[in-house]
Design an enzyme around this catalytic site. Structure first.
Site, mmCIF file in Angstrom:
data_model
loop_
_atom_site.group_PDB
_atom_site.id
_atom_site.type_symbol
_atom_site.label_atom_id
_atom_site.label_comp_id
_atom_site.label_asym_id
_atom_site.label_seq_id
_atom_site.Cartn_x
_atom_site.Cartn_y
_atom_site.Cartn_z
ATOM 1 N N ASP A 1 76.749 -42.185 -25.432
ATOM 2 C CA ASP A 1 76.308 -41.624 -24.152
ATOM 3 C C ASP A 1 77.538 -41.044 -23.448
ATOM 4 O O ASP A 1 78.108 -41.659 -22.543
ATOM 5 C CB ASP A 1 75.661 -42.755 -23.337
ATOM 6 N N THR B 1 74.458 -36.223 -25.570
ATOM 7 C CA THR B 1 74.325 -37.583 -26.090
ATOM 8 C C THR B 1 74.279 -37.447 -27.604
ATOM 9 O O THR B 1 73.460 -36.686 -28.119
ATOM 10 C CB THR B 1 73.016 -38.231 -25.587
ATOM 11 N N HIS C 1 79.741 -55.086 -19.815
ATOM 12 C CA HIS C 1 79.958 -53.719 -19.316
ATOM 13 C C HIS C 1 79.601 -53.630 -17.832
ATOM 14 O O HIS C 1 80.378 -53.104 -17.028
ATOM 15 C CB HIS C 1 79.126 -52.723 -20.121
ATOM 16 N N GLU D 1 80.343 -43.837 -24.261
ATOM 17 C CA GLU D 1 79.725 -45.153 -24.109
ATOM 18 C C GLU D 1 79.135 -45.531 -25.459
ATOM 19 O O GLU D 1 78.295 -44.814 -26.008
ATOM 20 C CB GLU D 1 78.642 -45.140 -23.008
ATOM 21 N N GLU E 1 76.717 -47.299 -27.646
ATOM 22 C CA GLU E 1 75.380 -47.857 -27.461
ATOM 23 C C GLU E 1 74.619 -47.847 -28.788
ATOM 24 O O GLU E 1 74.992 -47.157 -29.732
ATOM 25 C CB GLU E 1 74.566 -47.034 -26.439
ATOM 26 N N LYS F 1 75.843 -37.059 -17.221
ATOM 27 C CA LYS F 1 75.355 -37.547 -18.515
ATOM 28 C C LYS F 1 74.535 -36.484 -19.241
ATOM 29 O O LYS F 1 74.193 -36.669 -20.412
ATOM 30 C CB LYS F 1 74.440 -38.757 -18.286
ATOM 31 N N GLU G 1 86.428 -48.848 -19.277
ATOM 32 C CA GLU G 1 86.758 -50.273 -19.302
ATOM 33 C C GLU G 1 88.081 -50.529 -20.039
ATOM 34 O O GLU G 1 88.890 -51.347 -19.602
ATOM 35 C CB GLU G 1 85.641 -51.055 -20.002
ATOM 36 N N GLN H 1 80.236 -38.157 -12.208
ATOM 37 C CA GLN H 1 79.351 -39.284 -11.893
ATOM 38 C C GLN H 1 79.692 -39.927 -10.551
ATOM 39 O O GLN H 1 78.809 -40.225 -9.740
ATOM 40 C CB GLN H 1 79.446 -40.323 -13.019
ATOM 41 N N ASP I 1 68.018 -44.172 -20.764
ATOM 42 C CA ASP I 1 69.244 -44.917 -21.005
ATOM 43 C C ASP I 1 69.253 -46.164 -20.129
ATOM 44 O O ASP I 1 68.955 -46.102 -18.940
ATOM 45 C CB ASP I 1 70.448 -44.027 -20.683
ATOM 46 N N ARG J 1 83.073 -39.227 -15.887
ATOM 47 C CA ARG J 1 83.193 -40.248 -14.834
ATOM 48 C C ARG J 1 83.447 -39.657 -13.464
ATOM 49 O O ARG J 1 83.013 -40.228 -12.446
ATOM 50 C CB ARG J 1 84.330 -41.208 -15.181
#
Lengths: 417, 417
Positions: free
Chosen positions: B232, B256, B132, B198, B200, B252, B362, B239, B125, B236
């Site tokens: 993804d 996925t 971002h 996420e 992607e 993560k 975000e 993480q 990844d 948070r």
């Protein structure tokens, strides 16, 4: 545990890595035999594919030994692993009635080429040696902030690259990469100048879990098939520039070497030992039901081009803060599916003393204190032509459980296309 | 490029994801057919295994379509990929003389279950969306230090976990993990409270390189088989506590998701576009011989339990700072061996505007500005029962090259053993 004796005489010496107590699993080929599963005994390899073909050993309806990996055996599960070990011990013990039919299927190790013992499903590398983490942290962040705040609570790890895990004896090509000197404005691209080793043990996961199904430490321990020595080759200069904020990537992706024999968990049972005292009590999901480490002496040797081998560090696997079982339980804690053939690197193993450090980064203290070899040359990091060798064994009473060497020679970087 | 027309009528509408210009590759099963390779055309799936069995399409001596993955086709290389596409176009075009013998092998998509289109060899990844990276960096380190110093020089990436890459429609179990509130002394263990997506794109590597053999960007582009949408999923809070110093791991590793159809690079050719102006000139090994991104409109939708779907963000793949070809060239730059079936996540794709942000982190600015849904509820992160859907397409003149949805529903965390 006492030494078991075998009718294979070379297995009965005190200094062989492969007595009857060991029986590690590998993959070998010869001029006349295609790559297949074998078991090390003294200076011989037992051809498991031949024994299976003749009906002397049968684990499943389909053949599992005539392939160049042990993954099929792993998938059969711990009960079958135990059955196989019992059967091998029975066949090879001094009084075995089967000697005459087994002996023709012993191949001299000197005539064999050793390959990867398994297909690596995925490779994860941890950072679970406290002295190593403290040394590296002290160099990079100062003694007060040496250990990251999470370190005493989590077996910190990252996903590595499985495609470049190679068996002992594979040449290691010096990697290219982006490098940036502290005083440079922008990076350049070229051969790594700070090429290093990391002395680790690798745990091989033998069974699988479903996605979404976490496991406890005891179950994790049951899932481990065996152990190898592991050299997590590291490009320190590439790492320094790339690793923020998402961790090591190309600095580690070019090669990881493992020793060719999977030493089973069963062979290591007599050498179980506990992880150290905890500064903070671990969360329940990481607590161990019993001793989960092993007392395994480890050495790092260097052999300069055309020169002599010499030991540059000695340490022990019992220095780890987290066991492989704890690492595996943590790995699955989010629901991450684990698979037979997954390889878990322990993290660099360093002891408290300078002579016990498992990387050149630590031995030369970031290049500030180069080590001097017997030939008078010095090393902060590796030269082209250097061969690095890891060795390890658990010491029993009159015998040892050895791993065979994990060696790799540094060859020059390639020109870039 | 104009719209091609097919005798499969549903492929000729302006809003189908799968016109004759697309022809993406997937794996499907039905009540009567085992999982096998198929090609989407309109609202139908062409049963490639059946065409191969009848000798209508032959790519190699051995069958390659009667398996639940496209990896065997990938391994045949770019010339064969082109041959296959030409053959499919010929068979399905309006004037095809073969309609009568092909038509019986079309399966209604509504009767099929879609599976993973390939075996994921390894998953990597990246972090290559500038908006971002700037948004996340600003939240965590302040606007002045938003981008790490290496970011404009390296396509930053990390190895992900291949074992939990799942196809659209797979439920996503809320992960457990270590969490530590900023004001807590020690961590606790429990369900993630800040579960995120996420947005992607995933690039699928179609050919392999040997260890030690770096490649240029042009060769890397030739190696890419196709693209999928990729979510993804990210925890948070896990993480934030785990990621120093070695990057994301369990945050993560739990899941996925990818869209089920591999849209080929060939189908996307008319939509090539360049990466943006560079603040610093890239090192030669990363320089592109031509446009390497694609103009692909992307949307993020949410569907609360029992509620309506609504769009919460729209952006475009052309926002990336690095292309998949550049990422692949970087990935192999150290000598890392790449394999057919490797999956490369682009990194989260966000545009400049608030409405163009590809993660809830975000969109809600770290939870400080929750978004309000049509039903009046708010979201900073995901609730159990929320279904998240990614969609995407390249817009042609009267047709579009679509990806199909990449969806996943959040289900509650499991109790820990």
């Amino acid at each position: 545990m006492t030494r078991l004796t075998s009718w294979v005489e070379s297995a009965n010496t005190a200094d062989t890595d492969f007595p009857l107590n060991n029986l590690p699993y590998g993959v070998f080929s010869t001029n006349s035999l295609e790559a297949r599963c074998g078991v090390a005994i003294g200076d011989m390899i037992l051809d498991m594919a031949a024994l299976e073909e003749e009906g002397i050993v049968t684990l499943a309806e389909e053949a599992v030994f005539d392939v160049p990996y042990w993954n099929d055996v792993m998938e059969l599960g711990p009960d079958t692993w135990a059955t196989l070990r019992t059967r091998l011990t029975e066949m090879l013990t001094t009084d075995s009635a089967e000697q005459a039919k087994i002996a023709p299927h012993l191949v001299p190790m000197s005539e064999a080429v050793l390959h990867m013992p398994m297909v690596v499903s995925e490779y994860t590398d941890f950072y679970a040696g406290r002295h190593h983490a403290t040394n590296v942290g002290t160099m990079f962040r100062g003694a007060e902030n040496a250990l990251p705040p999470n370190w005493l609570h989590i077996p910190i790890g990252y996903n590595g690259r499985a495609s470049t895990v190679v068996p002992s004896g594979t040449d290691i090509i010096r990697p290219n990469g982006q490098l940036k000197a502290p005083d440079a404005d922008t990076p350049s691209f070229g051969p790594c100048k700070r090429l290093d080793i990391e002395l680790e043990m690798g745990a091989i996961v033998g069974t699988s879990t479903d996605m979404g199904r976490p496991i406890g430490v005891a179950e994790a321990d049951d899932m481990i098939f065996g152990y190898v020595l592991l050299n997590d080759w590291s490009a320190r200069d590439i790492q320094a520039w790339e690793y923020q904020p998402l961790g090591p990537f190309q600095a580690k992706a070019f090669a990881t070497s493992i020793s060719p024999w999977i030493v089973t968990k069963a062979a290591l049972e007599p050498f179980r030992t506990s992880t150290p005292e905890r500064e903070f009590e671990l969360l329940p999901y990481l607590q161990e039901p019993g001793p989960m480490l092993y007392d395994i002496d480890l050495s790092v040797l260097i052999e300069p081009e055309g020169g002599q081998q010499e030991v540059i560090a000695r340490t022990n696997y019992n220095e780890m803060y987290y066991s492989a079982a704890q690492q595996l339980a943590h790995h699955a804690s989010s629901g991450c599916a684990m698979n037979a053939g997954d390889l878990l690197g322990s993290g660099t193993i360093s002891g408290k003393e300078k002579s016990e450090r498992g990387s050149l980064l630590e031995l030369s203290w970031g290049g500030k204190e180069p080590i001097t070899l017997q030939d008078g040359t010095t090393r902060s990091f590796l030269n082209d032509g250097d061969t690095m060798i890891l060795t390890g064994h658990a010491q029993g009473d009159g015998y040892r459980i050895g791993f065979g060497a994990c060696a790799g020679k540094i060859v020059p970087a390639v020109d870039f296309p």
